[in-house]
Motif scaffolding. Structure first.
Motif, mmCIF file in Angstrom:
data_model
loop_
_atom_site.group_PDB
_atom_site.id
_atom_site.type_symbol
_atom_site.label_atom_id
_atom_site.label_comp_id
_atom_site.label_asym_id
_atom_site.label_seq_id
_atom_site.Cartn_x
_atom_site.Cartn_y
_atom_site.Cartn_z
ATOM 1 N N GLU A 276 5.180 13.569 -6.935
ATOM 2 C CA GLU A 276 5.464 13.594 -5.500
ATOM 3 C C GLU A 276 5.271 12.213 -4.888
ATOM 4 O O GLU A 276 6.082 11.765 -4.059
ATOM 5 C CB GLU A 276 4.557 14.617 -4.804
ATOM 6 C CG GLU A 276 4.934 16.061 -5.061
ATOM 7 C CD GLU A 276 4.023 17.044 -4.337
ATOM 8 O OE1 GLU A 276 3.222 16.590 -3.490
ATOM 9 O OE2 GLU A 276 4.110 18.247 -4.630
ATOM 10 N N MET A 277 4.199 11.519 -5.292
ATOM 11 C CA MET A 277 3.971 10.164 -4.787
ATOM 12 C C MET A 277 5.085 9.216 -5.229
ATOM 13 O O MET A 277 5.569 8.398 -4.440
ATOM 14 C CB MET A 277 2.612 9.636 -5.278
ATOM 15 C CG MET A 277 1.428 10.143 -4.507
ATOM 16 S SD MET A 277 -0.066 9.143 -4.776
ATOM 17 C CE MET A 277 -0.398 9.447 -6.512
ATOM 18 N N SER B 175 8.175 9.920 -6.015
ATOM 19 C CA SER B 175 9.417 10.232 -5.307
ATOM 20 C C SER B 175 9.402 9.637 -3.896
ATOM 21 O O SER B 175 10.383 9.021 -3.442
ATOM 22 C CB SER B 175 9.603 11.745 -5.244
ATOM 23 O OG SER B 175 10.769 12.076 -4.529
ATOM 24 N N LYS B 176 8.297 9.793 -3.203
ATOM 25 C CA LYS B 176 8.163 9.229 -1.855
ATOM 26 C C LYS B 176 8.222 7.706 -1.899
ATOM 27 O O LYS B 176 8.859 7.057 -1.055
ATOM 28 C CB LYS B 176 6.848 9.693 -1.235
ATOM 29 C CG LYS B 176 6.605 9.186 0.179
ATOM 30 C CD LYS B 176 5.244 9.662 0.706
ATOM 31 C CE LYS B 176 4.948 9.097 2.085
ATOM 32 N NZ LYS B 176 3.592 9.502 2.570
ATOM 33 N N GLU C 92 11.794 6.463 -2.445
ATOM 34 C CA GLU C 92 12.583 6.622 -1.227
ATOM 35 C C GLU C 92 12.304 5.488 -0.250
ATOM 36 O O GLU C 92 13.230 4.917 0.340
ATOM 37 C CB GLU C 92 12.252 7.978 -0.593
ATOM 38 C CG GLU C 92 13.109 8.311 0.622
ATOM 39 C CD GLU C 92 12.781 9.684 1.196
ATOM 40 O OE1 GLU C 92 13.162 9.931 2.350
ATOM 41 O OE2 GLU C 92 12.129 10.492 0.492
ATOM 42 N N GLU C 93 11.037 5.150 -0.082
ATOM 43 C CA GLU C 93 10.683 4.069 0.839
ATOM 44 C C GLU C 93 11.144 2.712 0.311
ATOM 45 O O GLU C 93 11.604 1.851 1.070
ATOM 46 C CB GLU C 93 9.171 4.063 1.087
ATOM 47 C CG GLU C 93 8.674 5.297 1.819
ATOM 48 C CD GLU C 93 7.444 5.010 2.667
ATOM 49 O OE1 GLU C 93 7.221 3.835 3.033
ATOM 50 O OE2 GLU C 93 6.699 5.967 2.939
ATOM 51 N N TRP D 220 -2.030 6.809 -3.216
ATOM 52 C CA TRP D 220 -0.966 6.412 -2.309
ATOM 53 C C TRP D 220 -1.275 5.071 -1.651
ATOM 54 O O TRP D 220 -0.352 4.299 -1.335
ATOM 55 C CB TRP D 220 -0.730 7.479 -1.237
ATOM 56 C CG TRP D 220 0.354 7.043 -0.305
ATOM 57 C CD1 TRP D 220 0.232 6.655 0.986
ATOM 58 C CD2 TRP D 220 1.744 6.881 -0.643
ATOM 59 N NE1 TRP D 220 1.456 6.270 1.496
ATOM 60 C CE2 TRP D 220 2.401 6.394 0.517
ATOM 61 C CE3 TRP D 220 2.496 7.094 -1.804
ATOM 62 C CZ2 TRP D 220 3.769 6.132 0.539
ATOM 63 C CZ3 TRP D 220 3.862 6.825 -1.778
ATOM 64 C CH2 TRP D 220 4.481 6.356 -0.620
ATOM 65 N N TYR E 108 0.362 2.424 -3.677
ATOM 66 C CA TYR E 108 1.807 2.386 -3.478
ATOM 67 C C TYR E 108 2.156 1.743 -2.132
ATOM 68 O O TYR E 108 3.105 0.966 -2.029
ATOM 69 C CB TYR E 108 2.389 3.804 -3.536
ATOM 70 C CG TYR E 108 2.414 4.386 -4.929
ATOM 71 C CD1 TYR E 108 3.406 4.014 -5.839
ATOM 72 C CD2 TYR E 108 1.466 5.317 -5.329
ATOM 73 C CE1 TYR E 108 3.438 4.550 -7.117
ATOM 74 C CE2 TYR E 108 1.487 5.856 -6.605
ATOM 75 C CZ TYR E 108 2.475 5.468 -7.496
ATOM 76 O OH TYR E 108 2.497 5.992 -8.761
ATOM 77 N N GLN E 109 1.366 2.062 -1.114
ATOM 78 C CA GLN E 109 1.645 1.511 0.208
ATOM 79 C C GLN E 109 1.482 -0.007 0.217
ATOM 80 O O GLN E 109 2.259 -0.723 0.867
ATOM 81 C CB GLN E 109 0.718 2.143 1.251
ATOM 82 C CG GLN E 109 1.090 1.810 2.695
ATOM 83 C CD GLN E 109 2.467 2.325 3.067
ATOM 84 O OE1 GLN E 109 2.742 3.519 2.979
ATOM 85 N NE2 GLN E 109 3.352 1.425 3.488
#
Length: 480
Positions: free
Chosen positions: A286-287, A289-290, A293-294, A364, A367-368
Motif C-alpha cells: 500500500e505504501m 503504491s501511494k 502515484e506521488e 512512510w 518515502y515522504q
C-alpha cells in the motif's frame, strides 16, 4: 510449527548458563573495548562457538537441523542450508553441485559476479544468453522462454540453466515454463533468488523458485527478509541433485566458524515472515503504491512500473526504480545528489536510473523524505548530459572460458589500446556487481567508451587491477 525458533531458543538458553569458557572466540564473551561499548555487550556474550547444544553448521544434527527444516518448509523446498558467507557461497555451491568441469550451463549475461566466480571454481563452460532489454529505461529484464529454447536447440548437451528471479531491477522471467522445458530434457535449473526472499509470503508477489519446482535456489534473506547482512539460505529439491554432493560443495565454500548471530537472525526472520508476512507486506505494498502515484506526478520523474515494456513477464513491486532522464540527470548524478544533499541512500545507480529497495523496515516518513527530495531536484536541476544509451553496448564475444582466462598469464596495457584484446580481468560497477566485462571476453570500443563515461560519472568501478582505471589486464599469447 513455524512459531518455533529452535536455534534462537538454544542460544538464549546457552547464554543463561554463564559457562566458564576455555574455547574460542578469544573475547570469552566478557572482554570489553570500544566496539562492545558502542554496539552493546550482549552481542559479545552471544557471539559463541559451535558446541553440542548449539549444533554444528557443517554437520547439523540438532537445533540447526531443525531450523533448516523449518526454513525449507517455509520456502516449499525439500532441504535448506544456512549460509553465513552470503548468497555468493550459495551460488558457487549451486553451480559446483550441478556441473563438472567442462559441463555447459546457460546463464543470462547480466548475472552477478558470484556466478562468474562459480564458473572459475567449477570449470563449467558458460553459454551466455542476452536478457530482454527495455529500450526506454535502458535496463536488462528477464530471460525469455524463446531464447532458452533457441539455446537448447543450438546446444543440446547443456547440463544446467541459471536464472535470476528477480533481477536487481525487479524483472521476473516465466520461471515455471523454463523449469518445465528444462526438466523435460533432464536439465538442472538453478535460481539466483538473492532479491526474492519475500516472494513466498504474499499472494501479490511472484512465485518463488522452489515452489515452482526449481532444483536449487540461493536466497538473500538479509536483503528483503529482515535477517542480518551476510545471512542467506541455500535451498534444494532432491530429485536431480544429491544432498551429499551439495553438502560436500558447501564444505568447500563456507566457513567452519559460523556466526550464531547470523544464523539465529535467519531463524527469527523466517518465523516473522511466515507468521506476520501477509500483514507486513500488505502494508508495504500500500505504501509503495501511494509512493509511486506521488512520484509519477513530479515533472521529469517516472517510476519503472508505469513504463516497463511488454517484454516483461512479471515484476517485483518492492523494487523502486526511478528514471531521471526527464531531469537531464544521469542516475549516477541523482544518486550522489540524494546522498550528499538529502542524506538519502539509494541501492544503486546506472546511466539513466536510480533504484531503491522497499522492504519490511520501511516507514512512510522515509518515502515522504524521498518524494520531497525528488520534488526539489525536479525544480532545481537541469543537466546537459550526453547520456550513453544502454542498448548501444553490444554483446561481447567470449573467446576463452572464465576459468582458463583466470589462470592465464596476463599483462597490463593502457585501456585506450585494448580494443580487440581479450580481457584478463572482470570489470563491474558496484552495486550491483554485474560485470560489464568478463575475463575471457573481447574488448570493444563501445565498452571502453562506456568505462570512460563511468569514470566521469564517478561510478564505483571494481575488478580492475589498476585502481586509476587507466590500464587493463589482457591475456598474453595467442588470444591477445
Amino acid at each position: 510449527m513455524q512459531n518455533k525458533t529452535p536455534l534462537f531458543d538454544a542460544l538464549k538458553n546457552y547464554h543463561k548458563t554463564d559457562i566458564v569458557s576455555f574455547d574460542v572466540p578469544g573475547h570469552k564473551k566478557r572482554f570489553q573495548n570500544e566496539f562492545s561499548d558502542y554496539v552493546g555487550h550482549k552481542i559479545i556474550e552471544l557471539d559463541t562457538n559451535s558446541m553440542k547444544e548449539l549444533d554444528i553448521l557443517n554437520n547439523p544434527t540438532g537445533v540447526i537441523r531443525e531450523a533448516h527444516q523449518l526454513m525449507a518448509d517455509a520456502y516449499s523446498a525439500d532441504e535448506a542450508f544456512f549460509l553465513v558467507n552470503g548468497t555468493t557461497s550459495g551460488i558457487q555451491t549451486m553451480v559446483m553441485s550441478a556441473c563438472n568441469p567442462g559441463d555447459k550451463i546457460i546463464l543470462p549475461r547480466n548475472v552477478h559476479k558470484s556466478a562468474i566466480n562459480a564458473l572459475i571454481l567449477s570449470g563449467a563452460t558458460p553459454v551466455y544468453i542476452d536478457p530482454e532489454v527495455d529500450e526506454t529505461l535502458g535496463i536488462s529484464l528477464g530471460i525469455s522462454v524463446e531464447k532458452i529454447k533457441e539455446a537448447l536447440i543450438k546446444d543440446p548437451d547443456i547440463k544446467a540453466v541459471f536464472i535470476i528471479n528477480p533481477t536487481y531491477y525487479g524483472a521476473v522471467s516465466d520461471l515455471e515454463e523454463i523449469i518445465k522445458i528444462c526438466h523435460e530434457k533432464n536439465m538442472v535449473v538453478l535460481v539466483d533468488e538473492a532479491h526474492g526472499a519475500h516472494f513466498p509470503f504474499h499472494e501479490k508477489f511472484p512465485k518463488n523458485a522452489m515452489a515452482l519446482g526449481a532444483d536449487m535456489s540461493a536466497v538473500s534473506i538479509h536483503k528483503t527478509g529482515g535477517s542480518l547482512t551476510q545471512s542467506s539460505v541455500l535451498f534444494l529439491n532432491h530429485r536431480r541433485i544429491k544432498q551429499e554432493r551439495v553438502k560436500n560443495m558447501l564444505n568447500l565454500t563456507q566457513t567452519t566458524s559460523a556466526s550464531y548471530l547470523l544464523m539465529t537472525s535467519l531463524d527469527v526472520a523466517r518465523k516473522t515472515l511466515v507468521t506476520q508476512g501477509d500483514e507486513i507486506f500488505n502494508d508495504l505494498l500500500e505504501m509503495i503504491s501511494k509512493f509511486r502515484e506521488e512520484l509519477n506526478s513530479i515533472p521529469g520523474i517516472r517510476c519503472f512500473k508505469s513504463i516497463l515494456s511488454d517484454k516483461l513477464y512479471d515484476f517485483d513491486d518492492t523494487k523502486i526504480g526511478i528514471n531521471l532522464h526527464g531531469l537531464g540527470l544521469t542516475g549516477f548524478e541523482g544518486y550522489d545528489i540524494l546522498r550528499e544533499k538529502y542524506n538519502i541512500q539509494m541501492e544503486l545507480a546506472d546511466t539513466h536510473n536510480i533504484l531503491g529497495i522497499a522492504s519490511i523496515g520501511d516507514t512512510w516518513e522515509d518515502y515522504q523524505k524521498l518524494i520531497d527530495a525528488l520534488k526539489e531536484m525536479a525544480e532545481n536541476y537541469e543537466g546537459n548530459n550526453q547520456l550513453i544509451d544502454f542498448n548501444e553496448l553490444e554483446s561481447l564475444e567470449l573467446v576463452v572460458s572464465p576459468r582458463d582466462a583466470f589462470y592465464s598469464e596476463t599483462e597490463s596495457i593502457p585501456l585506450s589500446e585494448a580494443i580487440g584484446k581479450v580481457s584478463g580481468e572482470s570489470i563491474m560497477v558496484y552495486p550491483p556487481g554485474i560485470p560489464l566485462l568478463i575475463q575471457g571476453e573481447r574488448i570493444t570500443k563501445d565498452l571502453i567508451d562506456h568505462i570512460y563515461f563511468l569514470k566521469e560519472q564517478k561510478a564505483v568501478i571494481t575488478g580492475m587491477n589498476d585502481k586509476t582505471l587507466n590500464n587493463i589486464s589482457i591475456l598474453k599469447g595467442e588470444h591477445r
